[in-house]
Design a protein around this motif. Structure first.
Motif, PDB file in Angstrom:
ATOM      1  N   ASP A 462       3.981 -18.884  71.096  1.00 13.41           N
ATOM      2  CA  ASP A 462       3.063 -19.754  71.081  1.00 13.41           C
ATOM      3  C   ASP A 462       3.255 -20.417  72.525  1.00 13.41           C
ATOM      4  O   ASP A 462       2.582 -20.820  73.192  1.00 13.41           O
ATOM      5  CB  ASP A 462       3.288 -20.650  69.901  1.00 13.41           C
ATOM      6  N   PHE A 463       4.727 -20.488  72.934  1.00 13.70           N
ATOM      7  CA  PHE A 463       5.214 -21.022  74.112  1.00 13.70           C
ATOM      8  C   PHE A 463       4.814 -20.133  75.299  1.00 13.70           C
ATOM      9  O   PHE A 463       4.208 -20.905  76.145  1.00 13.70           O
ATOM     10  CB  PHE A 463       6.583 -21.321  74.007  1.00 13.70           C
ATOM     11  N   LEU A 464       4.912 -19.077  75.278  1.00 13.22           N
ATOM     12  CA  LEU A 464       4.545 -18.025  76.148  1.00 13.22           C
ATOM     13  C   LEU A 464       3.337 -17.799  76.566  1.00 13.22           C
ATOM     14  O   LEU A 464       2.741 -17.770  77.688  1.00 13.22           O
ATOM     15  CB  LEU A 464       5.515 -16.750  76.105  1.00 13.22           C
ATOM     16  N   PHE A 465       2.402 -17.906  75.564  1.00 14.43           N
ATOM     17  CA  PHE A 465       1.065 -17.488  75.629  1.00 14.43           C
ATOM     18  C   PHE A 465       0.038 -18.673  75.425  1.00 14.43           C
ATOM     19  O   PHE A 465      -1.167 -18.508  76.100  1.00 14.43           O
ATOM     20  CB  PHE A 465       0.599 -16.314  74.798  1.00 14.43           C
ATOM     21  N   ARG A 466       0.432 -19.786  75.095  1.00 13.13           N
ATOM     22  CA  ARG A 466      -0.416 -20.614  74.653  1.00 13.13           C
ATOM     23  C   ARG A 466      -0.056 -21.988  75.273  1.00 13.13           C
ATOM     24  O   ARG A 466      -0.511 -22.723  76.184  1.00 13.13           O
ATOM     25  CB  ARG A 466      -0.913 -20.850  73.292  1.00 13.13           C
ATOM     26  N   GLY A 467       1.070 -22.578  74.855  1.00 10.99           N
ATOM     27  CA  GLY A 467       1.722 -24.059  74.915  1.00 10.99           C
ATOM     28  C   GLY A 467       1.960 -24.015  76.372  1.00 10.99           C
ATOM     29  O   GLY A 467       1.332 -24.975  77.184  1.00 10.99           O
ATOM     30  N   LYS A 468       2.855 -23.250  76.851  1.00 13.80           N
ATOM     31  CA  LYS A 468       3.033 -23.112  78.385  1.00 13.80           C
ATOM     32  C   LYS A 468       3.661 -24.561  78.942  1.00 13.80           C
ATOM     33  O   LYS A 468       3.566 -24.883  80.069  1.00 13.80           O
ATOM     34  CB  LYS A 468       2.079 -22.844  79.298  1.00 13.80           C
ATOM     35  N   ARG A 469       4.339 -25.463  77.846  1.00 18.25           N
ATOM     36  CA  ARG A 469       4.751 -26.664  78.362  1.00 18.25           C
ATOM     37  C   ARG A 469       5.885 -27.016  77.338  1.00 18.25           C
ATOM     38  O   ARG A 469       5.938 -26.689  76.056  1.00 18.25           O
ATOM     39  CB  ARG A 469       3.900 -27.971  78.312  1.00 18.25           C
ATOM     40  N   GLY A 470       6.744 -27.794  78.007  1.00 11.95           N
ATOM     41  CA  GLY A 470       8.171 -27.651  77.135  1.00 11.95           C
ATOM     42  C   GLY A 470       9.292 -28.341  78.185  1.00 11.95           C
ATOM     43  O   GLY A 470       8.919 -28.332  79.170  1.00 11.95           O
ATOM     44  N   PHE A 471      10.660 -28.551  77.791  1.00 12.99           N
ATOM     45  CA  PHE A 471      11.762 -28.725  78.582  1.00 12.99           C
ATOM     46  C   PHE A 471      12.494 -27.685  78.746  1.00 12.99           C
ATOM     47  O   PHE A 471      12.234 -26.459  78.365  1.00 12.99           O
ATOM     48  CB  PHE A 471      12.443 -29.917  78.079  1.00 12.99           C
ATOM     49  N   CYS A 472      13.706 -27.956  79.307  1.00 18.17           N
ATOM     50  CA  CYS A 472      14.503 -26.608  79.845  1.00 18.17           C
ATOM     51  C   CYS A 472      14.783 -25.883  78.590  1.00 18.17           C
ATOM     52  O   CYS A 472      15.122 -24.484  78.671  1.00 18.17           O
ATOM     53  CB  CYS A 472      15.878 -27.403  80.322  1.00 18.17           C
ATOM     54  N   GLU A 473      14.991 -26.390  77.177  1.00 19.19           N
ATOM     55  CA  GLU A 473      15.472 -25.776  76.027  1.00 19.19           C
ATOM     56  C   GLU A 473      14.374 -24.330  75.966  1.00 19.19           C
ATOM     57  O   GLU A 473      14.869 -23.403  75.600  1.00 19.19           O
ATOM     58  CB  GLU A 473      15.516 -26.741  74.831  1.00 19.19           C
ATOM     59  N   GLN A 474      13.200 -24.669  76.014  1.00 21.00           N
ATOM     60  CA  GLN A 474      12.141 -23.749  75.823  1.00 21.00           C
ATOM     61  C   GLN A 474      12.144 -22.608  76.793  1.00 21.00           C
ATOM     62  O   GLN A 474      11.993 -21.513  76.424  1.00 21.00           O
ATOM     63  CB  GLN A 474      10.594 -24.293  75.558  1.00 21.00           C
TER      64      GLN A 474
END
Length: 737
Positions: A462-474
């Motif tokens: 979800d983070f890699l292909f869609r969300g693409k926003r977060g902090f250093c943890e992601q």
């Protein structure tokens, strides 16, 4: 017949025990029980002063003042070494206590529970427990209203509950319920005479009613604890195996849960001051080597290492440093944790105290004991290999196989890693390509403390292909997984960026909490990569990344069935203009005073509760007595009339009859004819109940007569605001002989 016991002594003991039982709730935010003995000493001291003052028939205000002085003497004796004769608080002792309290407030503001119960926190806790013990003593013994003390005890539970992210221990609720049940059993001066037989007191305190109330409360607390203890994640020590969920499900950083608390703080708290750092680099606290798709990155396999000291062995497979190590002085300010952060590759660490260990394989310094943080000195090496050296790095890799473990990685993530590194023929180019995938603005990734909404897909995908926003943890979690998917040994590092410059020091705050990636190269050891696209100048890229820009890595399309990314795309009209290089990006200065406001509000609320308590007790007694009067409770009705007169300064003599008291009081306060007639009617009912034979018929309703008397008293002698706020009948209750 057993000996008679002073019931005020029993009530004092019950109040002190209830305070200590309630204070056990602080085990939810403190890591050890070193605070319990000094807190017990303080409560016992204050109870003894209260008993002595009442034995000497001192005014309640004098007793309270004596208890406050005793609290100050006790804190001086327990927590300072400069008191006159050990207990008298001179200027040096007052300064020492002030330093303890300010240090404790800083720990409350900056620490993540559970924190060690260091002397400063013990001092603060004993001060708070002592003030609560005085308030409970006044309410239970002085006012004879033990039920009202429950409000103060509830406030005690509220303090650790507001600091802990998980439910407080169930047994602390059970102990608190037991203490409150004993208070209710005492019943103040309404149930007992001044002196009662010991066997009656024991039967009252430990009878079926008290045991039933305490048992019921314990069962409720036990059920609640079993059902809800799993709620919350912050405050656990790093490496614990309890259920913890950090970050976005499946890619979170679980062991260093204080990182999330530091990232999400509303105010900036200073953590370290550093001298002698030769260049900006990251301050590493710990590293994580195991990835679990369901639970995120975990700390597993940490060895006992070697004692931390002036001569530390280099990590296996790393050559000795070619140049003298740098010397850095690190002073913890608001940092409390069992991990001792270090820069680069440490060759020696001194000054931090005993029982610290160093694990060369993990690159971390840690302790298994609770101890106060001290300033320490690190001697270190900052490796600076060139891109060419890392490209040609070959040979054996003396590292644990877990650093290459790619099990459980979703197939679409593995496919992405292979596409990103298709043109790379060595580990350095693979790592650089994956790093650029996140930092290239054209790919739509952006730094944000709020992650994109969950779609129900794998959190990593979800983070890699869609969300693409977060902090250093992601970002750190995702890059390390992508590296392992193509056979590059990697781990996640947790710690802090280099902070900002303040004169000849660097200041590191909670705003600098960070996570990055470390990649292993044979002959060079672990090297830093940072995929987080920070825009505030905090990133401290190593020289090999700055020297190797490399081609842009376009974002591949999402796998079939994945929704398209909704992250905003940057404009492509042309290259962005170059910005002038700044040695230090502007930073927010650490703020202070937020917790001070909270303490002022809390103390103000407590003051309001204490001021309103006497009037609340008086109103509660009136309500209960008037309700008893409706069913013929002549004794309760008569006591309410006497308290109304006592509130106006009239205390009847003990030897007078009820009729004699009524006549004298009516004449003194000039009651009108209606009120006097109702008072006589009430006295007749009292005499009939006290001296006459029991009547089988239903007792008459006395509430109209009582109301008429109270109304007449109010007309002839209205109360002032002070008499309403501090009723004499509560502050100096009548004691039946």
């Amino acid at each position: 017949m057993s000996a008679r016991v002073d019931t005020s002594v029993v009530a004092t003991g019950a109040g002190g025990l209830a305070v200590l039982c309630t204070a056990t709730s602080f085990t939810g935010v403190l890591a050890d029980l070193r605070w319990l003995l000094p807190a017990t000493i303080v409560v016992a001291l204050l109870g003894g002063i209260g008993i002595a003052g009442r034995k000497l028939n001192q005014h309640p205000v004098v007793v309270v003042l004596a208890q406050l002085v005793g609290l100050l003497l006790g804190l001086t004796a327990l927590f300072t070494g400069s008191g006159v004769l050990g207990v008298l608080p001179g200027p040096a002792a007052i300064g020492e206590l002030g330093a303890h309290l300010s240090g404790a407030l800083e720990q409350v503001r900056a620490g993540v529970p559970p924190v060690p119960a260091e002397p400063a926190l013990q001092c603060l806790l004993c001060l708070g427990v002592g003030l609560v013990a005085i308030a409970v003593d006044v309410i239970v013994v002085g006012m004879g209203a033990p039920a009202v003390a429950g409000l103060v005890l509830l406030c005690v539970f509220a303090v650790p509950a507001s600091l802990a992210a998980r439910l407080l221990p169930w047994w602390s609720f059970a102990l608190g319920a037991l203490g409150f049940a004993l208070l209710l059993a005492c019943g103040g001066q309404q149930r007992w005479q001044r002196r009662e037989p010991g066997d009656r007191i024991a039967h009252t305190l430990f009878g079926r009613t008290t045991v039933g109330l305490a048992s019921s409360a314990a069962v409720v607390a036990l059920v609640s604890g079993v059902a809800f203890t799993g709620v919350g994640t912050e405050g656990r020590l790093p490496g614990s195996e309890a259920d913890m969920a950090g970050g976005t499900s499946g890619i979170g950083l679980q062991p260093f849960t204080s990182l999330r608390g530091q990232l999400e703080r509303d105010e900036v708290v200073e953590l370290f001051r550093v001298r002698g750092l030769p260049e900006e680099t990251y301050l590493r606290a710990l590293t994580l080597r195991r990835f679990n798709p369901e639970q995120g990155w975990r700390l597993e396999g940490l060895t006992q290492g070697v004692p931390a000291g002036p001569d530390l062995p280099p990590p296996e497979g790393t050559p000795p440093p070619a140049e003298p190590p740098a010397r850095v002085e690190i002073r913890p300010v608001g940092y409390r944790d069992p991990w001792l952060p270090v820069f680069g590759v440490p060759t020696g660490v001194t000054g931090m105290g005993p029982s610290w260990r160093y694990d060369p394989a993990a690159g971390v310094v840690f302790t298994q004991t609770n101890q106060e943080s001290r300033p320490y000195t690190e001697e270190l090496v900052l490796p600076d290999p060139s891109p060419e050296e890392l490209r040609s790095a070959t040979g054996s890799m003396p590292i644990a196989p877990e650093y290459l473990d790619a099990s459980g990685i979703p197939p679409e993530v593995t496919a992405l890693a292979r596409r990103l590194t298709a043109d790379a023929d060595n580990d350095f180019d693979r790592a650089a390509a994956i790093n650029r995938f996140f930092t290239d603005p054209a790919n739509g990734f952006r730094y944000d403390l709020q992650t994109a909404p969950d779609t129900g897909i794998s959190a990593l995908s979800d983070f890699l292909f869609r969300g693409k926003r977060g902090f250093c943890e992601q970002y750190a979690s995702s890059m390390a997984v992508l590296l392992r998917a193509v056979g590059v040994p990697s781990r996640v590092a947790i710690g802090f960026t280099a902070g900002y410059r303040d004169g000849d020091e660097r200041v590191i705050t909670t705003e600098d909490a960070h996570a990055w990636v470390e990649v292993y190269f044979p002959g060079h050891g672990w090297q830093t990569f940072d995929p987080t696209p920070l825009e505030d100048g905090r990133t401290a890229l190593p020289g090999f990344l700055e020297a190797d820009a490399g081609p842009a890595v376009p974002a591949p399309p999402p796998p079939p069935g994945q929704p398209q990314s909704q992250a905003p795309q940057p404009p492509t009209a042309g290259p962005a203009p170059e910005q002038p290089e700044q040695p230090d990006a502007p930073r927010r200065e650490p703020e202070s005073g937020g917790s001070g406001v909270a303490w002022v509000i809390a103390l103000g609320a407590l003051a309001v509760v204490l001021l309103a308590a006497p009037a609340a007790v008086r109103a509660a007694r009136r309500h209960l007595r008037l309700r008893a009067a409706t069913t013929g409770g002549a004794g309760a009705a008569w006591r309410e009339v006497l308290d109304e007169f006592q509130d106006r300064g009239s205390t009847p003599g003990r030897g007078e009859t009820a009729r004699g008291m009524a006549t004298a009081l009516a004449e003194r306060h000039g009651l009108d004819q209606d009120a006097t007639r109702s008072l006589r009617e009430l006295v007749t009912a009292v005499e009939r109940q006290w001296y006459g034979p029991p009547e089988p018929d239903t007792a008459p309703d006395l509430s109209p007569a009582v109301s008429a008397v109270l109304a007449g008293i109010a007309r002839s002698a209205p109360l002032t605001w002070r008499e309403r706020l501090f009723p004499r009948s509560v502050l100096r209750p009548l004691r039946d002989g």
